[in-house]
Structure formats: structure tokens, C-alpha cells
Write an enzyme that holds these catalytic residues in place. Structure first.
Site, short mmCIF file in Angstrom:
data_model
loop_
_atom_site.label_atom_id
_atom_site.label_comp_id
_atom_site.label_asym_id
_atom_site.label_seq_id
_atom_site.Cartn_x
_atom_site.Cartn_y
_atom_site.Cartn_z
N PRO A 167 70.72 -5.21 47.86
CA PRO A 167 71.63 -5.10 46.71
C PRO A 167 72.17 -3.70 46.43
O PRO A 167 73.06 -3.55 45.59
CB PRO A 167 70.77 -5.56 45.50
CG PRO A 167 69.46 -5.97 46.03
CD PRO A 167 69.34 -5.56 47.44
N GLU A 168 71.64 -2.67 47.09
CA GLU A 168 72.10 -1.30 46.77
C GLU A 168 73.55 -1.09 47.20
O GLU A 168 73.97 -1.56 48.24
CB GLU A 168 71.21 -0.26 47.46
CG GLU A 168 69.76 -0.26 47.01
CD GLU A 168 69.57 0.09 45.54
OE1 GLU A 168 70.54 0.52 44.89
OE2 GLU A 168 68.45 -0.09 45.03
N GLY A 169 74.27 -0.31 46.39
CA GLY A 169 75.70 -0.08 46.64
C GLY A 169 75.95 1.07 47.61
O GLY A 169 75.03 1.77 48.06
N PHE A 170 77.23 1.26 47.88
CA PHE A 170 77.68 2.23 48.87
C PHE A 170 77.21 3.66 48.55
O PHE A 170 76.82 4.41 49.43
CB PHE A 170 79.22 2.19 48.89
CG PHE A 170 79.86 2.99 49.99
CD1 PHE A 170 79.94 2.48 51.27
CD2 PHE A 170 80.38 4.25 49.74
CE1 PHE A 170 80.54 3.21 52.29
CE2 PHE A 170 80.98 4.98 50.75
CZ PHE A 170 81.06 4.46 52.04
N ASN A 171 77.25 4.02 47.27
CA ASN A 171 77.04 5.44 46.95
C ASN A 171 75.58 5.85 46.89
O ASN A 171 75.27 7.02 47.13
CB ASN A 171 77.79 5.79 45.66
CG ASN A 171 79.27 5.81 45.93
OD1 ASN A 171 79.78 6.70 46.61
ND2 ASN A 171 79.98 4.77 45.48
N HIS A 188 86.21 8.16 35.79
CA HIS A 188 85.59 7.03 36.47
C HIS A 188 85.01 6.11 35.40
O HIS A 188 84.02 6.45 34.75
CB HIS A 188 84.48 7.45 37.45
CG HIS A 188 83.77 6.27 38.03
ND1 HIS A 188 82.41 6.19 38.14
CD2 HIS A 188 84.26 5.08 38.51
CE1 HIS A 188 82.08 5.02 38.66
NE2 HIS A 188 83.18 4.33 38.89
N ASP A 233 89.91 6.13 45.60
CA ASP A 233 89.73 6.38 44.15
C ASP A 233 88.89 7.65 43.92
O ASP A 233 89.21 8.48 43.07
CB ASP A 233 89.00 5.19 43.50
CG ASP A 233 89.96 4.21 42.82
OD1 ASP A 233 91.15 4.54 42.67
OD2 ASP A 233 89.50 3.11 42.45
N THR A 248 76.10 6.32 40.59
CA THR A 248 76.09 7.12 41.82
C THR A 248 77.53 7.32 42.33
O THR A 248 77.80 8.30 43.03
CB THR A 248 75.24 6.47 42.94
OG1 THR A 248 75.70 5.14 43.16
CG2 THR A 248 73.78 6.44 42.58
N PHE A 249 78.45 6.42 41.97
CA PHE A 249 79.87 6.60 42.30
C PHE A 249 80.38 7.88 41.64
O PHE A 249 81.06 8.70 42.27
CB PHE A 249 80.63 5.37 41.77
CG PHE A 249 82.07 5.25 42.21
CD1 PHE A 249 82.42 4.36 43.22
CD2 PHE A 249 83.08 5.99 41.60
CE1 PHE A 249 83.75 4.22 43.62
CE2 PHE A 249 84.40 5.86 41.99
CZ PHE A 249 84.74 4.97 43.01
N1 LIG Z 1 87.69 0.99 43.89
C1 LIG Z 1 86.68 1.25 43.05
N2 LIG Z 1 85.50 0.64 43.22
C2 LIG Z 1 84.50 0.94 42.36
C3 LIG Z 1 84.67 1.85 41.27
N3 LIG Z 1 83.50 1.94 40.62
C4 LIG Z 1 82.63 1.12 41.26
N4 LIG Z 1 83.23 0.51 42.31
C5 LIG Z 1 82.65 -0.45 43.28
O1 LIG Z 1 81.36 -0.81 42.84
C6 LIG Z 1 80.37 -0.21 43.68
C7 LIG Z 1 79.34 0.42 42.76
O2 LIG Z 1 78.19 0.60 43.43
P1 LIG Z 1 77.56 2.03 43.79
O3 LIG Z 1 78.36 2.61 44.88
O4 LIG Z 1 76.15 1.71 44.01
O5 LIG Z 1 77.69 2.94 42.50
P2 LIG Z 1 76.95 2.74 41.08
O6 LIG Z 1 76.46 1.32 41.00
O7 LIG Z 1 78.03 3.06 40.08
O8 LIG Z 1 75.80 3.69 41.03
C8 LIG Z 1 81.08 0.83 44.53
O9 LIG Z 1 80.47 1.07 45.75
C9 LIG Z 1 82.47 0.22 44.64
O10 LIG Z 1 82.49 -0.77 45.64
C10 LIG Z 1 85.95 2.48 41.11
O11 LIG Z 1 86.18 3.28 40.22
N5 LIG Z 1 86.91 2.14 42.01
MG LIG Z 2 74.71 0.80 42.48
#
Ligand SMILES: Nc1nc2c(ncn2[C@@H]2O[C@H](COP(=O)(O)OP(=O)(O)O)[C@@H](O)[C@H]2O)c(=O)[nH]1
Ligand SMILES: [Mg+2]
Length: 403
Positions: free
Chosen positions: A49-53, A261, A346, A363-364
Site C-alpha cells: 500500500p505504500e505510495g511513490f514518495n 500541494h 506537478d 511525503t509528496f
Molecule cells: N498528480 C498528483 N498526484 C498526487 C498529488 N498528491 C498526491 N498524489 C498521488 O497520490 C499519491 C500519494 O502517495 P505518496 O506518494 O505516498 O504521498 P503521501 O501519501 O502524500 O505521503 C502520489 O504518489 C500521487 O500518485 C498531486 O498533487 N498531484
Molecule cells: Mg503515502
């Protein structure tokens, strides 16, 4: 269109059912070179479940570990395999269920200049075999009580039961000789203790790579590694074109717009005490501009919000006299860059703004803040956050660059 889809397929890795030989054939590459006998490889995977950032930070922990290994005579032949981007929870558009190589998002040559990294497909192309057999898969798990006896010690312990919850990025031709469950906490360099348990191993993998921590968060080495994480040139060019055309700036440090953001979705649902309402967001942006940049009237908003919310926020800000911009990808952009690339565009646009306001504990947002430190912005223009409408609003932590 045909050319574009050809380009795209060359970017996307072979899907799970296709074996490495077919992959090499498709790329017109030879697979005949056997891996040099003394080369060894660390693979890792992150909690699905962890995201990209967060994953970008996990990469840094491993990349630093591998770069430091070059200083030890007996660890010099270890390489890090870049885990393909696969099935990310936040990526909703088509093709996100195919493994995507790092070169789609990053400048891999730049990564290689910092640490000995290889893409997974490069590893396949180094072996004659049709499959990859990992010698040892260590499934890391947290200790039930991180502060046993009141102290947080660095430690690990072999455990009995665990599951690997990943899927080897969809590759059915990756197998494992032995799986070992390990409770683990503390610095990542302690993983070498696990690796040395079986010194003949050539392919070692760690599942739950997010559990080991940085040895030294925020150190010079940390920043050297962070600087090496340059984005893919196509993404940079796309973002710079937008900044030039819509936000009237051709510099690295722009003074024509402020960026925000605005993290919504799960944050707006589960962290109500840390994020503002829609109206509260507009009020805070307006206040910050009046206080710090009263001559600026361009606002760039990066967000994962629903369209309906974005329209409302735009309406509120326009009503206050601002010109509001979002990066809205065309269908072609989305096909070319995918959800991951759009999010990076973005982030790049946010990074160049005169003033940035982020979302608490996203983390974004953190990755944008780091980028701005690298670009040389004054920290006061970077470490700013949206506050909840009422109640406490703690200062954002400031991780400033160490050169
Ligand atoms: N295009 C875009 N996608 C976003 C934005 N904020 C969040 N996301 C999407 O939601 C995910 C949030 O997960 P993560 O990278 O773990 O960051 P966090 O959850 O904010 O710590 C990102 O990887 C993006 O795919 C944004 O401002 N723009
Ligand atoms: Mg996340």
C-alpha cells in the site's frame, strides 16, 4: 500514434507472463552474457500500500547502503536492483498494473553515478536463464514493541511465521530458494549481518524494505544521494514548458507564482485534525500571498482532489482576484507519462515557485521541499504548511540541505 505506442511499449517492461529471453528478444538485445561470477545483487520490495514518495525514500536508504559498501573490500561486488514500479495503489489509469522501469521517471545514469544500481530487466539480460532464482528472501517485520524495556535498540531476530505479501512485481519467472522471516528494527546497514549469514548467496532479497531506517538521515551523504535522483528529462521538459507558457517564468527560481500541494483523498478523510476545509484552504493561501508576496497573482495548485473540489477551490481563489493554474494532462500526456509521471510534473512545477505551501506529513510534499533545498531557495519559502481550520498547527519539520 503507432510511433507513440511503440515508444511506450519500449518503456514498459515485459509483463509477468513473458520471460526474460522473450524480453531480450523484444529489445533486440543479446542475453548470452552470463553475469560475472563475482557480481552479487540485493533486491528489495516495499509494503504494497505504500505510495511513490515514501518508496523514493526507501530507495535512498538502500542506495546509500550500497554506495557505502563500495568502501568495504568484501562488499564491493554488490549491486542494488531497482524494483519496478508496479500496481501502485494511487495509480488509477490503465497500464499501472504492468511493471515500469525506473528510467520512466528518473535519470538512471545519474542514479548509477551515486550507487551501483541496475534495473531488473538489466539483471535478466545478464543471465542466460529464463528465470531468476533468489537465494534468500528475508521477509522483514516490525518487533511488536519497538521500545522494549523503554529503549529503542537496533536489533534483529529470526522469526517463525511470516508471509511475502508482494508478487515479485508480477513476474512469474522469479522464484526463491529459501524464505526467512526476520523481526527487524534500526539502521539499514545492519542488513549486512543478515546477508553474511549465507556468504555464498548471489541474489538476496528483502521484503518490507521500508522497515530498516536511514543510518544518518539528513547527512551530506543523504543529500548527495537525493541530488542524484534527477527526474527523467521528458518530465522536466514538460514541466518547464508549462512554467514558461502558463506561469511566465524561464528561471530555476521563479518569482511569478506561488505553489500549493493540496493533498486530499485519504488525508481529507482520515486526518481531519491536520488539514483545512476547502474554504479554509483558500483563506490561508490568500493570507500567505498578502503577507509574503503581495505582488504575485498566479497560483499553481498540485492536488489529488476530485475535480469537483478543484473547481470549487479555483472559484474561491478567482473570487479573491487570483489566476489559478492546474496541470491538466491531455489524454496523450497521460498515455506518455502515466499517473506517476503526471504527479512528478506537478512536483517539478511546485518546486520552482517563489513560495510553496505543502500538506502536513505528506511525503509528496517532503520530496518537493527537498527539491527546493537543492534548487537553492531560502528555507522560509519552502517549509510552510496548510493548517487545520481550528486547533493546533505545529511547525513543519525543516530538513535543510547539507552540502
Ligand atoms: N498528480 C498528483 N498526484 C498526487 C498529488 N498528491 C498526491 N498524489 C498521488 O497520490 C499519491 C500519494 O502517495 P505518496 O506518494 O505516498 O504521498 P503521501 O501519501 O502524500 O505521503 C502520489 O504518489 C500521487 O500518485 C498531486 O498533487 N498531484
Ligand atoms: Mg503515502
Amino acid at each position: 500514434m503507432i510511433l507513440l505506442s511503440l515508444l511506450l511499449t519500449s518503456f514498459v517492461l515485459t509483463c509477468a507472463e513473458v520471460d526474460s529471453q522473450d524480453y531480450c528478444y523484444a529489445k533486440g538485445q543479446s542475453c548470452s552474457t552470463e553475469t560475472p561470477r563475482d557480481e552479487k545483487f540485493v533486491l528489495y520490495d516495499v509494503n504494497p500500500p505504500e505510495g511513490f514518495n515514501l518508496r523514493r525514500d526507501v530507495y535512498m536508504r538502500f542506495a546509500i547502503m550500497m554506495s557505502e559498501a563500495k568502501k568495504h573490500e568484501r562488499r564491493q561486488n554488490w549491486n542494488l536492483v531497482l524494483p519496478p514500479w508496479f500496481n501502485l495503489y494511487h495509480w488509477k489509469t490503465a497500464d499501472s498494473n504492468k511493471p515500469v522501469p525506473w528510467s520512466m521517471f528518473f535519470d538512471v545514469e545519474s542514479l548509477k553515478a551515486f550507487a551501483p544500481v541496475v534495473e531488473l530487466f538489466e539483471l535478466f539480460s545478464k543471465t542466460k536463464r529464463k528465470y531468476l532464482e533468489i537465494d534468500r528472501l528475508y521477509v522483514l517485520q516490525n518487533f511488536p514493541d519497538a521500545f522494549e524495556n523503554g529503549v529503542f535498540d537496533d536489533k534483529w531476530e529470526i522469526d517463525r511465521n511470516c508471509d511475502y505479501s508482494g508478487s515479485f512485481w508480477g513476474y512469474k519467472n522469479i522464484t526463491v530458494k529459501e524464505t526467512i522471516c526476520v523481526k527487524y528494527q534500526g539502521q539499514i546497514s545492519k542488513l549486512w549481518e543478515l546477508i553474511s549469514l549465507h556468504s555464498a548467496d548471489k541474489y538476496v532479497m528483502f521484503a518490507h524494505g521500508e522497515i530498516p531506517l536511514h543510518d544518518y538521515y539528513g547527512s551530506k551523504t543523504f543529500w548527495d544521494c537525493r541530488k542524484s535522483m534527477k527526474f527523467n528529462k521528458n518530465l522536466i521538459n514538460k514541466a518547464k514548458k508549462f512554467i514558461y507558457e502558463k506561469l511566465d517564468c524561464n528561471e530555476n527560481q521563479c518569482n511569478t507564482y506561488i505553489s500549493v500541494h493540496w493533498r486530499r483523498q485519504d488525508f481529507a478523510r482520515a486526518r481531519i485534525s491536520e488539514v483545512p476545509s476547502l474554504l479554509g484552504t483558500a483563506i490561508q493561501i490568500d493570507k500567505a500571498i498578502k503577507k509574503y508576496h503581495s505582488t504575485i497573482d498566479y497560483i499553481f495548485i498540485a492536488s489529488d482532489a476530485q475535480n469537483s473540489e478543484l473547481i470549487q477551490l479555483e472559484h474561491q481563489l478567482k473570487h479573491l482576484g487570483y489566476k489559478v493554474h492546474f496541470y491538466i494532462p491531455s489524454k496523450l500526456d497521460l498515455e506518455q507519462f502515466s499517473d506517476g509521471g503526471i504527479a512528478i510534473i506537478d512536483q517539478i512545477i511546485c518546486s520552482h515557485a517563489a513560495y510553496f505551501i505543502g500538506t502536513h506529513e505528506s511525503t509528496f510534499t517532503f520530496r518537493i521541499q527537498e527539491e527546493r533545498e537543492i534548487l537553492g531557495f531560502k528555507s522560509s519559502t519552502t517549509f510552510n504548511r496548510l493548517c487545520p481550520d481550528t486547533g493546533k498547527c505545529s511547525e513543519p519539520s525543516k530538513w535543510t540541505i547539507v552540502d
